[in-house]
Motif scaffolding. Structure first.
Motif, PDB file in Angstrom:
ATOM      1  N   VAL B  84      29.726  44.694   7.044  1.00  0.00           N
ATOM      2  CA  VAL B  84      30.758  45.037   6.420  1.00  0.00           C
ATOM      3  C   VAL B  84      30.631  44.089   4.937  1.00  0.00           C
ATOM      4  CG1 VAL B  84      33.219  45.412   5.746  1.00  0.00           C
ATOM      5  CG2 VAL B  84      32.130  46.168   7.773  1.00  0.00           C
ATOM      6  N   CYS B  85      29.471  44.416   3.973  1.00  0.00           N
ATOM      7  CA  CYS B  85      30.012  43.577   2.980  1.00  0.00           C
ATOM      8  C   CYS B  85      30.774  43.010   2.421  1.00  0.00           C
ATOM      9  CB  CYS B  85      29.357  44.686   2.045  1.00  0.00           C
ATOM     10  SG  CYS B  85      28.462  43.452   0.641  1.00  0.00           S
ATOM     11  N   LYS B  86      30.451  42.058   2.121  1.00  0.00           N
ATOM     12  CA  LYS B  86      32.341  41.402   1.516  1.00  0.00           C
ATOM     13  C   LYS B  86      32.188  41.337   0.239  1.00  0.00           C
ATOM     14  CE  LYS B  86      34.304  38.785   4.282  1.00  0.00           C
ATOM     15  NZ  LYS B  86      35.536  38.936   5.058  1.00  0.00           N
ATOM     16  N   HIS B  87      31.609  42.361  -1.040  1.00  0.00           N
ATOM     17  CA  HIS B  87      31.679  42.108  -1.924  1.00  0.00           C
ATOM     18  C   HIS B  87      32.987  43.647  -1.723  1.00  0.00           C
ATOM     19  CE1 HIS B  87      31.128  44.459  -6.551  1.00  0.00           C
ATOM     20  NE2 HIS B  87      31.469  43.707  -6.492  1.00  0.00           N
ATOM     21  N   VAL B 120      23.596  35.713  -0.712  1.00  0.00           N
ATOM     22  CA  VAL B 120      22.552  34.656  -1.752  1.00  0.00           C
ATOM     23  C   VAL B 120      23.281  34.729  -3.489  1.00  0.00           C
ATOM     24  CG1 VAL B 120      20.780  35.305  -2.571  1.00  0.00           C
ATOM     25  CG2 VAL B 120      20.754  35.955  -0.778  1.00  0.00           C
ATOM     26  N   GLU B 121      23.390  33.662  -3.348  1.00  0.00           N
ATOM     27  CA  GLU B 121      24.196  33.489  -4.880  1.00  0.00           C
ATOM     28  C   GLU B 121      23.102  34.299  -5.487  1.00  0.00           C
ATOM     29  OE1 GLU B 121      25.235  29.381  -6.709  1.00  0.00           O
ATOM     30  OE2 GLU B 121      25.128  29.141  -5.424  1.00  0.00           O
ATOM     31  N   GLY B 122      24.308  34.757  -7.201  1.00  0.00           N
ATOM     32  CA  GLY B 122      24.366  35.645  -7.669  1.00  0.00           C
ATOM     33  C   GLY B 122      24.188  36.958  -7.376  1.00  0.00           C
ATOM     34  N   THR B 123      23.611  37.753  -6.452  1.00  0.00           N
ATOM     35  CA  THR B 123      24.327  38.830  -5.752  1.00  0.00           C
ATOM     36  C   THR B 123      26.205  38.481  -5.889  1.00  0.00           C
ATOM     37  OG1 THR B 123      24.258  38.783  -3.767  1.00  0.00           O
ATOM     38  CG2 THR B 123      22.349  38.604  -4.972  1.00  0.00           C
ATOM     39  N   PRO B 124      26.792  39.932  -5.481  1.00  0.00           N
ATOM     40  CA  PRO B 124      27.546  40.483  -5.899  1.00  0.00           C
ATOM     41  C   PRO B 124      29.006  39.634  -4.965  1.00  0.00           C
ATOM     42  CG  PRO B 124      26.635  42.473  -6.464  1.00  0.00           C
ATOM     43  CD  PRO B 124      25.460  41.313  -5.535  1.00  0.00           C
ATOM     44  N   PRO B 125      28.127  39.778  -3.726  1.00  0.00           N
ATOM     45  CA  PRO B 125      29.368  39.314  -2.744  1.00  0.00           C
ATOM     46  C   PRO B 125      29.378  37.643  -2.889  1.00  0.00           C
ATOM     47  CG  PRO B 125      26.710  40.157  -1.436  1.00  0.00           C
ATOM     48  CD  PRO B 125      27.171  39.888  -3.145  1.00  0.00           C
ATOM     49  N   LEU B 126      30.327  37.359  -2.220  1.00  0.00           N
ATOM     50  CA  LEU B 126      31.497  36.513  -3.372  1.00  0.00           C
ATOM     51  C   LEU B 126      31.295  35.219  -1.354  1.00  0.00           C
ATOM     52  CD1 LEU B 126      33.946  36.759  -6.115  1.00  0.00           C
ATOM     53  CD2 LEU B 126      31.528  35.792  -6.241  1.00  0.00           C
ATOM     54  N   ALA B 127      31.178  36.105  -0.332  1.00  0.00           N
ATOM     55  CA  ALA B 127      31.869  35.025   0.816  1.00  0.00           C
ATOM     56  C   ALA B 127      30.147  35.695   1.525  1.00  0.00           C
ATOM     57  CB  ALA B 127      32.892  35.271   1.585  1.00  0.00           C
ATOM     58  N   PRO B 128      29.770  34.965   3.148  1.00  0.00           N
ATOM     59  CA  PRO B 128      28.950  35.175   4.522  1.00  0.00           C
ATOM     60  C   PRO B 128      29.426  36.426   4.739  1.00  0.00           C
ATOM     61  CG  PRO B 128      29.221  33.369   3.828  1.00  0.00           C
ATOM     62  CD  PRO B 128      30.682  32.875   2.858  1.00  0.00           C
ATOM     63  N   LEU B 129      28.905  37.096   5.802  1.00  0.00           N
ATOM     64  CA  LEU B 129      29.641  38.185   6.539  1.00  0.00           C
ATOM     65  C   LEU B 129      30.464  37.343   8.089  1.00  0.00           C
ATOM     66  CD1 LEU B 129      26.315  39.819   7.118  1.00  0.00           C
ATOM     67  CD2 LEU B 129      27.840  41.151   5.630  1.00  0.00           C
ATOM     68  N   GLY B 144      34.618  40.456  20.259  1.00  0.00           N
ATOM     69  CA  GLY B 144      36.382  40.186  19.640  1.00  0.00           C
ATOM     70  C   GLY B 144      36.853  40.530  18.600  1.00  0.00           C
ATOM     71  N   LYS B 145      37.116  40.045  17.657  1.00  0.00           N
ATOM     72  CA  LYS B 145      37.242  40.115  16.196  1.00  0.00           C
ATOM     73  C   LYS B 145      36.055  39.553  15.590  1.00  0.00           C
ATOM     74  CE  LYS B 145      42.030  41.153  16.747  1.00  0.00           C
ATOM     75  NZ  LYS B 145      42.650  40.911  17.190  1.00  0.00           N
ATOM     76  N   PRO B 146      36.193  40.078  14.444  1.00  0.00           N
ATOM     77  CA  PRO B 146      34.785  39.367  12.905  1.00  0.00           C
ATOM     78  C   PRO B 146      35.783  38.621  12.532  1.00  0.00           C
ATOM     79  CG  PRO B 146      35.799  41.702  12.463  1.00  0.00           C
ATOM     80  CD  PRO B 146      36.171  41.160  13.648  1.00  0.00           C
ATOM     81  N   MET B 147      35.632  37.432  12.798  1.00  0.00           N
ATOM     82  CA  MET B 147      36.437  36.066  11.777  1.00  0.00           C
ATOM     83  C   MET B 147      35.365  35.353  10.518  1.00  0.00           C
ATOM     84  SD  MET B 147      38.178  35.625  13.556  1.00  0.00           S
ATOM     85  CE  MET B 147      39.139  34.034  14.669  1.00  0.00           C
ATOM     86  N   PRO B 148      35.974  34.643  10.041  1.00  0.00           N
ATOM     87  CA  PRO B 148      35.375  34.155   8.854  1.00  0.00           C
ATOM     88  C   PRO B 148      34.227  33.318   9.247  1.00  0.00           C
ATOM     89  CG  PRO B 148      37.385  34.069   8.094  1.00  0.00           C
ATOM     90  CD  PRO B 148      37.500  34.646   9.923  1.00  0.00           C
ATOM     91  N   HIS B 149      32.936  33.578   8.318  1.00  0.00           N
ATOM     92  CA  HIS B 149      31.968  32.700   8.904  1.00  0.00           C
ATOM     93  C   HIS B 149      32.136  31.765   8.555  1.00  0.00           C
ATOM     94  CE1 HIS B 149      27.347  31.627   8.315  1.00  0.00           C
ATOM     95  NE2 HIS B 149      27.383  32.843   9.160  1.00  0.00           N
ATOM     96  N   PRO B 150      31.743  30.488   9.912  1.00  0.00           N
ATOM     97  CA  PRO B 150      31.512  29.225   9.775  1.00  0.00           C
ATOM     98  C   PRO B 150      31.555  29.083   7.948  1.00  0.00           C
ATOM     99  CG  PRO B 150      29.750  29.022  10.905  1.00  0.00           C
ATOM    100  CD  PRO B 150      30.786  30.799  10.859  1.00  0.00           C
ATOM    101  N   LYS B 151      30.199  29.460   7.435  1.00  0.00           N
ATOM    102  CA  LYS B 151      30.219  28.275   5.659  1.00  0.00           C
ATOM    103  C   LYS B 151      30.756  29.072   4.812  1.00  0.00           C
ATOM    104  CE  LYS B 151      25.448  27.669   7.530  1.00  0.00           C
ATOM    105  NZ  LYS B 151      24.039  27.444   7.918  1.00  0.00           N
ATOM    106  N   ALA B 152      31.713  29.486   5.613  1.00  0.00           N
ATOM    107  CA  ALA B 152      32.548  30.171   4.499  1.00  0.00           C
ATOM    108  C   ALA B 152      33.214  29.602   4.001  1.00  0.00           C
ATOM    109  CB  ALA B 152      32.726  31.694   4.725  1.00  0.00           C
TER     110      ALA B 152
END
Lengths: 154, 152
Positions: B84-87, B120-129, B144-152
């Motif tokens: 699911v795209c984060k945009h 990828v910076e400069g493309t619409p999404p503001l956070a990792p998958l 289980g559940k989708p959780m925020p990416h550790p690098k988010a």
């Protein structure tokens, strides 16, 4: 995005990203044709839902356009045209009409939207896994139609 | 019922409500779902795997279809990313943009993510998958559940 309060809030704040509208055309009839009409509506609804899910962020799926099979041709055509012209007025650039009712094929040139006719597959007689595979295959093709249109017209 | 009875009912009511109202029940510990995928089948190429999750929303129960990209990363660890795209929530796909064959690509607004799920910076999404919680049991993958990416 779907036509519900939660998703319309998102739409209202990110309108500039949503330029595509989906409408399913659903016939209603009785007696001998009833079952067939139901199957048509069901099939196009399932597919519209799935493609909306995959292209969630750029599309708004409107409530279905329903009509009596017995409604006069000109009348329903004009009614639908009123919908489509309103949507263009609202800034939508791509309009997709999904239907399984062959009658609309005759009107294809009178419509300013892309009419996508989906032949009904009798899903009720299939087992779950096979059904999922067929739907996936169908959605893949629909996805291509929509994204191609985006690419060629942007 | 006198005033006393009325007051007693007032005290009892909230407790009864907790007992019968599913909306007020706390959620069961996160359920891991068998996605019907063997560890041996996982490659370094992200594979889209669909699975069903039983969801209870108030009184409404349903089976919701979810999907994950499952693959082994450079370190050999198994990763399951949400498509699911984060945009704005479209479904991204792996390697579908010929210009970026080793990235996840979103067809809606050309959002891009590196293989590890970072946008990828400069493309619409503001956070990792999002990354799925994961368990490996008997050589099989459970998510289980989708959780925020550790690098988010």
């Amino acid at each position: 995005m779907k036509w519900n309060s939660k998703e319309i809030d998102i739409y209202l704040t990110s309108k500039e990203y949503v330029d595509t509208a989906f409408i399913t055309l659903i016939p209603i009839s009785f007696n001998g044709e009833m079952k067939q009409s139901v199957a048509m509506g069901e099939f196009s609804t399932v597919l519209t839902n799935e493609i909306e899910r995959q292209l969630h962020g750029r599309t708004l799926a409107f409530p279905p356009f329903t009509y009596l099979k017995s409604e006069e041709r000109e009348k329903k055509l004009n009614r639908l045209k009123e919908w489509t012209s309103k949507l263009f007025e609202q800034g939508f650039q791509h309009l997709f009409l999904f239907t399984s009712d062959t009658e609309w094929k005759q009107f294809e040139h009178d419509l300013d939207a892309a009419l996508i006719w989906l032949p009904v597959i009798p899903l009720e007689h299939m087992d779950g896994k096979y059904k999922a595979e067929i739907l996936q295959e169908q959605t893949k093709q629909l996805l291509q139609i929509v994204t191609n249109k985006w690419q060629t017209e942007s | 019922m006198g005033t006393g009875g009325f007051m007693a009912a007032g005290m009892l009511m909230p407790m009864v409500r907790f007992a019968i109202d599913p909306i007020l029940k706390t959620e069961a510990a996160s359920d891991m779902v068998d996605i019907d995928m063997k560890v041996d089948d996982i490659t370094t190429e992200p594979q889209m795997k669909k699975f069903k999750v039983h969801q209870v929303d108030g009184w409404y129960e349903s089976d919701v279809e979810q999907a994950a990209f499952v693959f082994k990363n450079d370190k050999g660890d198994i990763v399951a990313l949400s498509p699911v795209c984060k945009h704005l929530g479209c479904t991204v796909d792996w390697g579908t943009n010929p210009a970026y064959p080793d990235e996840f690509f979103c067809p809606c607004h050309a959002g891009r993510y590196y293989k590890d799920g970072v946008n990828v910076e400069g493309t619409p999404p503001l956070a990792p998958l999002d990354v799925y919680e994961m368990d490996i049991k008997d050589g099989k993958v459970f998510l289980g559940k989708p959780m925020p990416h550790p690098k988010a």
